[in-house]
Design an enzyme around this catalytic site. Structure first.
Site, mmCIF file in Angstrom:
data_model
loop_
_atom_site.group_PDB
_atom_site.id
_atom_site.type_symbol
_atom_site.label_atom_id
_atom_site.label_comp_id
_atom_site.label_asym_id
_atom_site.label_seq_id
_atom_site.Cartn_x
_atom_site.Cartn_y
_atom_site.Cartn_z
ATOM 1 N N ASP A 77 0.826 -1.213 0.000
ATOM 2 C CA ASP A 77 0.000 0.000 0.000
ATOM 3 C C ASP A 77 0.860 1.263 0.000
ATOM 4 O OD1 ASP A 77 0.971 -0.192 2.589
ATOM 5 O OD2 ASP A 77 -0.972 -0.092 3.575
ATOM 6 N N ASN B 56 -7.740 -0.285 13.663
ATOM 7 C CA ASN B 56 -9.130 -0.680 13.394
ATOM 8 C C ASN B 56 -9.190 -2.013 12.640
ATOM 9 O OD1 ASN B 56 -8.138 0.059 10.920
ATOM 10 N ND2 ASN B 56 -9.598 1.712 10.536
ATOM 11 N N HIS C 123 -7.422 -2.702 9.950
ATOM 12 C CA HIS C 123 -7.210 -2.644 8.502
ATOM 13 C C HIS C 123 -5.980 -3.427 8.061
ATOM 14 C CE1 HIS C 123 -4.835 1.465 8.397
ATOM 15 N NE2 HIS C 123 -4.042 0.481 8.699
ATOM 16 N N GLU D 94 -9.872 -0.567 4.612
ATOM 17 C CA GLU D 94 -10.496 -0.057 5.827
ATOM 18 C C GLU D 94 -11.796 -0.826 6.119
ATOM 19 O OE1 GLU D 94 -8.837 1.831 7.659
ATOM 20 O OE2 GLU D 94 -7.983 3.571 6.656
HETATM 21 C C1 GLP Z 1 -0.721 1.379 8.236
HETATM 22 C C2 GLP Z 1 -0.529 0.722 6.879
HETATM 23 C C3 GLP Z 1 -0.507 -0.779 6.966
HETATM 24 C C4 GLP Z 1 0.160 -1.193 8.241
HETATM 25 C C5 GLP Z 1 -0.751 -0.800 9.383
HETATM 26 C C6 GLP Z 1 -0.102 -0.941 10.734
HETATM 27 O O1 GLP Z 1 -1.577 2.472 8.132
HETATM 28 N N1 GLP Z 1 -1.523 1.111 5.932
HETATM 29 O O2 GLP Z 1 0.135 -1.332 5.847
HETATM 30 O O3 GLP Z 1 0.382 -2.575 8.265
HETATM 31 O O4 GLP Z 1 -1.271 0.491 9.214
HETATM 32 O O5 GLP Z 1 0.915 -0.001 10.895
HETATM 33 P P1 GLP Z 1 1.935 -0.013 12.085
HETATM 34 O O6 GLP Z 1 2.787 -1.225 11.908
HETATM 35 O O7 GLP Z 1 2.749 1.254 11.927
HETATM 36 O O8 GLP Z 1 1.170 -0.050 13.334
#
Ligand code: GLP
Length: 240
Positions: A67, A136, A138, A143
């Site tokens: 992403d 959340n 995702h 989302e």
């Molecule tokens: C982010 C990204 C995801 C990621 C998730 C967790 O917004 N879109 O690809 O895996 O949220 O992020 P983090 O590892 O910084 O908690």
């Protein structure tokens, strides 16, 4: 979804790195997706160090993006491509075509989605994916209650907008993400969903206890036949 709790973050990253290296040795032409974000940073570091120190032939693998924030590219610290480049790609000797990444500043985002979809199809799909989990639930930028298929542009949930300031050293207004869709995720041969730290404990508990539903995107992985949930102890202990 098999669940495995590791003692600490170091062990969590080490087990995941072992699995990626095993995958590359088993299939030198592996197509690998590793999420951006803070959780996998230890994996990026260990993986780049071990690929070099153990002289693993990574010349035929392809890294495919999960992403990206719409509006950001490598020039913004904290974008997905910048994070993966500075912690992983730049440490390795990779050809340009070994990195397939969403361009978050593409003028035609639909064409950008199609470009990535076509490359993944030509590569024969994704072999191995390491996913993080949003607060959340995702996955990538899938989302809650948004049902995607292939690469898609998604409006960011309010929760994601609240949390996203942690990635950037300046204030940035972001409204959308570009992400692989559920079909591409679910067609991946092997998936690891990783989480670390007490702040993820609540969503991890919800993921474990809830039935598969787009309300909590991470629960959809329960329908995958080869997906493991790997977390550290802190992510298991629910905060008071
Ligand atoms: C982010 C990204 C995801 C990621 C998730 C967790 O917004 N879109 O690809 O895996 O949220 O992020 P983090 O590892 O910084 O908690």
């Amino acid at each position: 979804m098999k669940e495995n709790i590791l003692n600490n973050y170091e062990q969590l990253c080490s087990v995941i790195t072992d699995e990626i290296i095993e995958q590359i040795k088993y299939k030198p032409k592996s197509v690998i997706t590793i999420a951006g974000g803070q959780t996998p940073t230890g994996v990026y570091k260990m993986l780049s160090e071990r690929l070099i120190s153990e002289q693993v032939d990574y010349s035929k693998i392809t890294f495919v993006s999960l992403d990206e924030w719409v509006g950001l590219d490598i020039n913004t610290n904290g974008s997905c491509i910048e994070t993966l480049s500075s912690h992983l790609f730049n440490n390795l000797n990779l050809n340009e075509d070994q990195i397939v990444f969403f361009n978050g500043v593409a003028t035609n985002l639909t064409a950008e989605c199609n470009r990535i979809d076509n490359i993944i199809a030509k590569l024969g799909g994704i072999d191995f994916m390491v996913l993080g989990i949003g607060m959340n639930g995702h996955l990538g930028f899938n989302e809650p209650n948004i049902i995607t298929e292939n690469s898609s542009i998604v409006s960011l949930a309010e929760k994601t907008k609240e949390v996203m300031t942690k990635y950037f050293d300046k204030q940035i207004e972001l409204t959308h993400g570009i992400t692989l869709g559920y079909k591409q995720i679910m067609e991946t041969n092997k998936i690891i969903l990783m989480a670390s730290g007490a702040k993820k404990s609540k969503i991890i508990e919800q993921t474990i206890k809830s039935e598969a539903s787009y309300d909590i995107p991470s629960t959809i992985l329960k329908k995958h036949s080869n997906c493991q949930l790997l977390i550290d102890k802190d992510a298991k202990e629910v905060e008071a």
